[in-house]
Design an enzyme around this catalytic site. Structure first.
Site, PDB file in Angstrom:
ATOM      1  CG  MET A  73      -1.885  -1.337   1.310  1.00 30.32           C
ATOM      2  SD  MET A  73      -3.438  -0.902   2.050  1.00 30.32           S
ATOM      3  CE  MET A  73      -2.712  -0.596   3.852  1.00 30.32           C
ATOM      4  CB  SER A 124       2.952   2.644   6.154  1.00 33.24           C
ATOM      5  OG  SER A 124       3.521   1.661   5.025  1.00 33.24           O
ATOM      6  CE1 TYR A 161       4.896   8.738   3.841  1.00 36.14           C
ATOM      7  CE2 TYR A 161       5.576   7.322   5.656  1.00 36.14           C
ATOM      8  CZ  TYR A 161       5.275   8.663   5.080  1.00 36.14           C
ATOM      9  OH  TYR A 161       5.793   9.812   5.687  1.00 36.14           O
ATOM     10  CG  ASP A 215       0.768  -7.103   7.796  1.00 32.25           C
ATOM     11  OD1 ASP A 215      -0.006  -6.594   8.364  1.00 32.25           O
ATOM     12  OD2 ASP A 215       1.971  -6.634   7.348  1.00 32.25           O
ATOM     13  CG  HIS A 256       6.796  -1.868   2.011  1.00 29.60           C
ATOM     14  ND1 HIS A 256       6.586  -0.758   2.644  1.00 29.60           N
ATOM     15  CD2 HIS A 256       5.677  -2.548   2.110  1.00 29.60           C
ATOM     16  CE1 HIS A 256       5.303  -0.427   3.090  1.00 29.60           C
ATOM     17  NE2 HIS A 256       4.805  -1.447   2.854  1.00 29.60           N
TER      18      HIS A 256
HETATM   19  P1  AMP Z   1       1.350  -2.844   3.373  1.00 31.06           P
HETATM   20  O1  AMP Z   1       2.132  -1.900   2.518  1.00 31.06           O
HETATM   21  O2  AMP Z   1       1.344  -2.587   4.976  1.00 31.06           O
HETATM   22  O3  AMP Z   1       0.232  -3.523   2.962  1.00 31.06           O
HETATM   23  O4  AMP Z   1       2.397  -4.236   3.285  1.00 31.06           O
HETATM   24  C1  AMP Z   1       2.747  -4.706   2.277  1.00 31.06           C
HETATM   25  C2  AMP Z   1       3.526  -5.704   2.639  1.00 31.06           C
HETATM   26  O5  AMP Z   1       4.812  -5.473   3.069  1.00 31.06           O
HETATM   27  C3  AMP Z   1       2.846  -7.024   3.368  1.00 31.06           C
HETATM   28  O6  AMP Z   1       3.322  -8.358   2.868  1.00 31.06           O
HETATM   29  C4  AMP Z   1       3.470  -6.881   4.599  1.00 31.06           C
HETATM   30  O7  AMP Z   1       3.402  -7.867   5.559  1.00 31.06           O
HETATM   31  C5  AMP Z   1       4.801  -6.442   4.383  1.00 31.06           C
HETATM   32  N1  AMP Z   1       5.415  -5.747   5.589  1.00 31.06           N
HETATM   33  C6  AMP Z   1       4.881  -4.738   6.049  1.00 31.06           C
HETATM   34  N2  AMP Z   1       5.672  -4.433   7.049  1.00 31.06           N
HETATM   35  C7  AMP Z   1       6.594  -5.229   7.114  1.00 31.06           C
HETATM   36  C8  AMP Z   1       7.977  -5.331   8.048  1.00 31.06           C
HETATM   37  N3  AMP Z   1       8.005  -4.646   8.938  1.00 31.06           N
HETATM   38  N4  AMP Z   1       8.835  -6.372   7.833  1.00 31.06           N
HETATM   39  C9  AMP Z   1       8.449  -7.142   6.843  1.00 31.06           C
HETATM   40  N5  AMP Z   1       7.383  -7.192   5.884  1.00 31.06           N
HETATM   41  C10 AMP Z   1       6.593  -6.048   6.178  1.00 31.06           C
END
Ligand code: AMP
Length: 287
Positions: free
Chosen positions: A30, A186, A32, A150, A37
């Site tokens: 998503m 984020s 940021y 997650d 990521h």
């Molecule tokens: P999001 O942008 O929050 O939807 O996350 C996109 C992907 O990044 C998802 O697969 C999350 O699980 C992963 N992600 C988010 N934060 C972390 C983190 N601190 N360490 C590893 N992966 C992450």
């Protein structure tokens, strides 16, 4: 790196890649972007020929009173970071491109949603599964990368892939943390200075639970109580603390096997989640 905003332009790139028989690694996000990521993108870079990442803040997975409008966005910065991490195609559609009309159907997740974030965010995982299925169909990756941060999401996506025979391998990558242990997110940008200084207690509480379990405290309720006691010193509010089998996400009062200790904690402008997953018997062998 190519930046694509339309489904048509993505389709024609995918067609070309498929013609050359090369593999695609996909990282849905998503935006940021942060170290979490980027670690997924770098893993995809190592394992596959073409790395495609998406940035899409998916309205379907936000509840009515959640932070869809406030969700942090910075496309210029994301573009630079994704390029540095080795992304070949960054797909960042508008909402009207992904959902040009009201979706006539969606995926409903029946298993693994009565606990953790599924319980506190009704409908959230239906929205996640629906957009990930759409993105998988568009990108047609051989592998897709998700973060353990997650963990419930990865478990549900793995179930979805199995249930619908989606030809993609799900790769689960470790949680990336700040130096004090706070999981990168984020939403951390919305913590006040004091909250940020305090927030590493979430990870501390998970470590404490892990130690208690290693030291033989195998009563689920007792370990949850200890984690809550630790978090009660904070200035925010506990959303949930739970310990479940992983990846099944089932309650087991006397803990054994592979478990997830998961926490959601609410600060004024950011709800943070974190977890620790480990195999109790395996950990005990190392003590
Ligand atoms: P999001 O942008 O929050 O939807 O996350 C996109 C992907 O990044 C998802 O697969 C999350 O699980 C992963 N992600 C988010 N934060 C972390 C983190 N601190 N360490 C590893 N992966 C992450």
């Amino acid at each position: 790196m190519k930046v694509l905003k339309t489904i048509d332009s993505l389709k024609s790139e995918i067609e070309n890649i498929k013609k050359s028989n090369q593999t695609i690694g996909f990282v849905p996000t998503m935006g940021y972007l942060h170290g979490g990521h980027l670690s997924l993108m770098k893993e995809a870079r190592k394992q596959t020929d073409h790395v495609i990442a998406s940035i899409f803040v998916n309205p379907l997975q936000f509840g009515a009173n959640e932070d869809l409008d406030q969700y942090p966005r910075n496309f210029e910065r994301d573009e630079l970071l994704a390029k540095e991490a080795g992304v070949d195609i960054l797909f960042c559609p508008e909402v009207s491109e992904m959902y040009p009309y009201e979706m006539p159907m969606s995926i409903q997740v029946h298993k693994g949603t009565d606990v953790l974030c599924g319980q506190s965010r009704p409908g959230h995982f239906d929205g996640v599964a629906t957009v990930v299925m759409k993105l998988f169909n568009l990108v047609q990756p051989s592998k897709a990368y998700f973060g353990q941060k997650d963990a419930q999401q990865v478990a549900i996506i793995m179930n979805m892939v199995q249930a619908f025979n989606v030809p993609v391998e799900i790769v689960q990558c470790p949680t990336i943390r700040e130096s004090d242990g706070l999981a990168q997110s984020s939403r951390n940008v919305y913590l006040s200075e004091n909250e940020r200084a305090e927030a590493s207690m979430i990870y501390d509480s998970l470590k404490q639970a892990c130690n208690a379990i290693k030291n033989g405290v195998l009563n689920r309720k007792e370990v949850i109580k200890r984690v809550k006691e630790h978090l009660e010193n904070g200035t925010g509010e506990i959303d949930y603390v739970d310990i479940l089998t992983y990846p099944e996400l089932e309650i087991q009062e006397k803990l054994s096997g592979k478990v997830i200790v998961a926490v959601a904690y609410r600060y004024e402008n950011a709800r943070l989640i974190d977890n620790n997953i480990f195999d109790i018997e395996e950990e005990n062998r190392h003590v």
